[in-house]
Design an enzyme around this catalytic site. Structure first.
Site, PDB file in Angstrom:
ATOM      1  N   SER A 112      66.981  57.949  41.049  1.00  0.00           N
ATOM      2  CA  SER A 112      66.849  57.151  39.829  1.00  0.00           C
ATOM      3  C   SER A 112      65.896  57.787  38.830  1.00  0.00           C
ATOM      4  O   SER A 112      64.980  58.525  39.198  1.00  0.00           O
ATOM      5  CB  SER A 112      66.355  55.746  40.201  1.00  0.00           C
ATOM      6  N   LYS A 113      66.122  57.462  37.576  1.00  0.00           N
ATOM      7  CA  LYS A 113      65.233  57.931  36.505  1.00  0.00           C
ATOM      8  C   LYS A 113      64.059  56.978  36.302  1.00  0.00           C
ATOM      9  O   LYS A 113      63.151  57.287  35.528  1.00  0.00           O
ATOM     10  CB  LYS A 113      66.017  58.042  35.204  1.00  0.00           C
ATOM     11  N   ARG A 114      64.067  55.839  37.005  1.00  0.00           N
ATOM     12  CA  ARG A 114      63.003  54.857  36.812  1.00  0.00           C
ATOM     13  C   ARG A 114      61.654  55.456  37.184  1.00  0.00           C
ATOM     14  O   ARG A 114      61.523  56.221  38.147  1.00  0.00           O
ATOM     15  CB  ARG A 114      63.256  53.595  37.638  1.00  0.00           C
TER      16      ARG A 114
END
Length: 528
Positions: free
Chosen positions: A253-255
Site C-alpha cells: 500500500s501507498k498509505r
C-alpha cells in the site's frame, strides 16, 4: 483471435505505484503478445488534483520502463479523449439511455432516510438493501421534484431475481446472486459519474476486449456486468490477477502507515537505506519523499528498467519453475494468461537486487560509464562538462570496483576518488583501529611514503611488486602496512584492490594524502 485491446486506467496520485505498474505490465504484455493494442486511460474524476503534476510521474514511469501505448495521453487516437474528466457527454448520454429504458431511476431519498434504513436492517439483523421508494413516484411527481431542485442520485435498477457470472481467465467461473446486490449509484447529484459506470462506458467506447486488473476489483465486476448488459454493450473478457503483496502477505500500500511498516522490515529496510544514502546527494530528498512503493524510486537510485521488468513479470506469472532472468522480449513472446496464478505475489527486494546484479553484468563498460556519470554530476563530484579524461578515469574506477557496483548510484559510495585531497574524510572507528592503535603504523607509513616517492612506474602491477619487496626487506607482514596505507589514501577500511586504488589516485595524490595522515597522527589529533 479477434483484435485485442487492453487498457490500464491509473488514477493520478502524483506517482506510479509499483503494484499498479505490474498490472499495467501484464496488460501491455497481453496486448503485445497478441499483436493487439494497449490503451492508457486516465481516471481523473478527482477535480481537486492538479492533473498535469499528478500525471507526469505516471507517464515518466511508463517511458522509463519502455512500455509504449497505442492510444492515450500525448499519443491521441480514434477514441480520444482519454481523460474521464473530458468524457462527461458520454456518461450523460449512457445514463439517459438507461433512464429512458427504465433500467435506471432517480432516487430522491435523503441521506437521513438511507441512514435510518441501514439502522433498521442492523436492528433486524438483516443485510441492508436500499429501499426503492422513489420507484413509487409517478412521472409527474418526478418532474415536480426535479423542477423544485430536489437533490437525487441515479441508480441502476438491479434485477434481484437474476444472477450474473463470468468465466474469469485467471479465477475460472465466478457467479453473483443479484438478490444480494444494492441498486448501485451510477451518477451523483452533481451529475458526475461513479467509477463503475464511467469505466463501463469507457471500455465500451474504446472497444476494450480484455480487462486485466488486480483481484481487488473482482467485487466491482457484478455491477459492471449488469451495466454492460443494461446498456447492451458487448462484455469484455475479464482476468483478475493477484495483488502485489508486501512481506506481511497483504496488498502493498501507498498509505503512510504501511510505508512506515515496510521501512522496519529487514529486506525493505535495505531499499529505504539506499534512498537515504543516495537521494540527498543528488538533490532528490530522501526516503520520506521517494520510497520503494513508487516506480520512481527504482529509477532514482539506479536500478535498470530491465531488472524491474524482470521482477514485475515474475509477480504472479512464471514461464517455468526454473527460469529467472527474462528479457521483456522473452516475456512478451511467452506471456499467456493461463500461466498467471491466483495466489498473491510478494515483492521481494532481495530478488529485485539479484535481477539488477544480473542485468548490470550484461552491460559494456561504456554503458556503465554512461549511466554512472549522471549521479556523479548531480552530486557535484564532477562537472556537467565531462571530459574524455574523466570518462577514462571513471571507466578505470568501475573496472577496479567490478561487481561492487550493483546500482548505478553505488559509484557515489566511492567519493574518495573524486574529492580534493584536503577534503578527504576518515572513518573514525577504522582510523583508530588501523592507524592510531598499532604503534608501528605511523613510522611504517612514513617509510613506505618515501619508497613511493621514488617509484617511477605507478601502475597496479608495479606497485604490488614494490610493496611486496619492501615488506620482505623490512621483515614485516604485509598486514602491518596495507591496512594503514588504505586508510591513509582513501579514509576507508575497504574498497577496490589496494594497488588499483593507488594507480587510480596517482602518485602525487597518494603522497599528499599519506602526508596529511601522518601530520594528523604526529599531532595526536582527530581526523574529524
Amino acid at each position: 483471435m479477434s483484435v485485442v485491446r487492453t487498457r490500464f486506467a491509473p488514477s493520478p496520485t502524483g506517482y506510479m505505484h509499483i503494484g499498479g505498474m505490474r498490472t499495467a505490465l501484464f496488460n501491455w504484455l497481453w496486448a503485445r503478445h497478441n499483436g493487439g493494442q494497449f490503451i492508457l486511460r486516465i481516471d481523473d474524476t478527482d477535480q481537486e488534483r492538479n492533473n498535469d503534476e499528478a500525471l507526469g510521474p505516471i507517464l515518466a514511469a511508463f517511458r522509463w520502463l519502455g512500455l509504449d501505448w497505442d492510444e492515450g495521453p500525448e499519443v491521441g487516437g480514434e477514441f480520444a479523449p482519454y481523460f474521464q474528466s473530458q468524457r462527461t457527454e458520454f456518461y450523460r448520454a449512457a445514463c439517459e439511455t438507461l433512464l429512458k429504458s427504465g433500467k435506471a431511476y432517480r432516487d430522491f431519498d435523503p441521506p437521513e432516510a438511507i441512514k435510518a434504513d441501514r439502522e433498521q436492517a442492523d436492528k433486524d439483523k438483516q443485510q441492508y438493501m436500499n429501499v426503492r421508494r422513489s420507484l413509487d413516484l409517478s412521472e409527474a411527481e418526478v418532474e415536480q421534484l426535479i423542477a423544485e431542485n430536489q437533490p437525487y442520485v441515479i441508480r441502476l435498477l438491479v434485477d434481484r431475481t437474476a444472477k450474473v457470472s463470468i468465466t474469469d481467465q485467471v479465477r475460472g467461473d465466478v457467479e453473483w446472486d443479484c438478490s444480494l446486490i444494492n441498486d448501485p449509484v451510477i451518477m451523483r447529484a452533481d451529475g458526475s459519474p461513479l467509477y463503475n459506470f464511467a469505466t463501463v462506458v469507457d471500455d465500451a467506447h474504446l472497444k476494450i476486449t480484455h480487462v486485466i486488473r488486480a483481484e481487488e476489483h473482482l467485487s466491482n465486476t457484478p455491477t459492471q456486468l449488469m451495466l454492460f448488459d443494461a446498456l447492451e454493450y458487448e462484455r469484455p473478457v475479464f482476468a483478475h490477477i493477484p495483488f502485489v503483496a508486501g512481506p506481511d502477505g497483504k496488498k502493498i500500500s501507498k498509505r503512510e502507515k504501511y510505508v512506515e511498516k515496510l521501512r522496519k522490515d529487514a529486506k525493505f529496510g535495505k531499499l529505504f537505506q539506499i534512498a537515504d544514502d543516495v537521494l540527498p546527494q543528488i538533490g532528490m530528498g530522501s526516503s520520506e519523499t521517494i520510497n520503494p512503493v513508487m516506480v520512481a524510486y527504482y529509477e532514482a537510485v539506479g536500478f535498470m528498467p530491465e531488472a524491474i521488468l524482470n521482477g514485475l513479470s515474475r509477480l504472479g506469472w512464471s514461464f517455468d519453475d526454473k527460469t529467472e532472468q527474462m528479457s521483456l522480449e522473452f516475456v512478451t513472446k511467452e506471456f499467456t494468461l493461463d500461466r498467471v496464478v491466483k495466489a498473491s505475489a510478494a515483492l521481494d527486494p532481495d530478488k529485485l537486487l539479484s535481477f539488477q546484479e544480473y542485468w548490470i553484468s550484461t552491460l559494456s563498460l561504456e554503458e556503465k560509464i554512461d549511466r554512472c556519470v549522471p549521479y556523479l554530476v548531480k552530486s557535484g563530484m564532477i562537472s556537467e562538462e565531462v571530459t574524455d579524461q574523466e570518462r577514462s578515469y571513471i571507466g578505470k574506477l568501475l573496472t577496479a570496483l567490478s561487481e561492487r557496483i550493483k546500482l548505478f548510484s553505488d559509484v557515489l559510495s566511492y567519493d574518495e576518488f573524486f574529492v580534493p585531497d584536503e577534503d578527504l574524510e576518515y572513518d573514525e572507528k577504522a582510523f583508530q583501529k588501523r592507524l592510531v592503535k598499532p604503534e608501528n603504523a605511523a613510522p611504517l607509513l612514513a617509510q613506505f611514503r618515501d619508497v613511493l616517492a621514488t617509484t617511477e612506474a605507478f601502475d597496479a602491477a608495479s606497485l604490488e611488486d614494490v610493496l611486496k619487496s619492501w615488506v620482505e626487506e623490512a621483515g614485516i607482514n604485509i598486514g602491518d602496512i596495507i591496512h594503514a596505507l588504505r586508510m591513509s589514501v582513501t579514509g576507508k577500511p575497504a574498497g577496490p584492490g589496494m594497488f588499483e586504488t593507488l594507480e587510480l589516485l596517482g602518485k602525487e595524490r597518494c603522497l599528499v594524502r599519506i602526508g596529511r595522515t601522518l601530520e594528523i597522527l604526529n599531532n595526536n589529533s582527530s581526523p574529524a
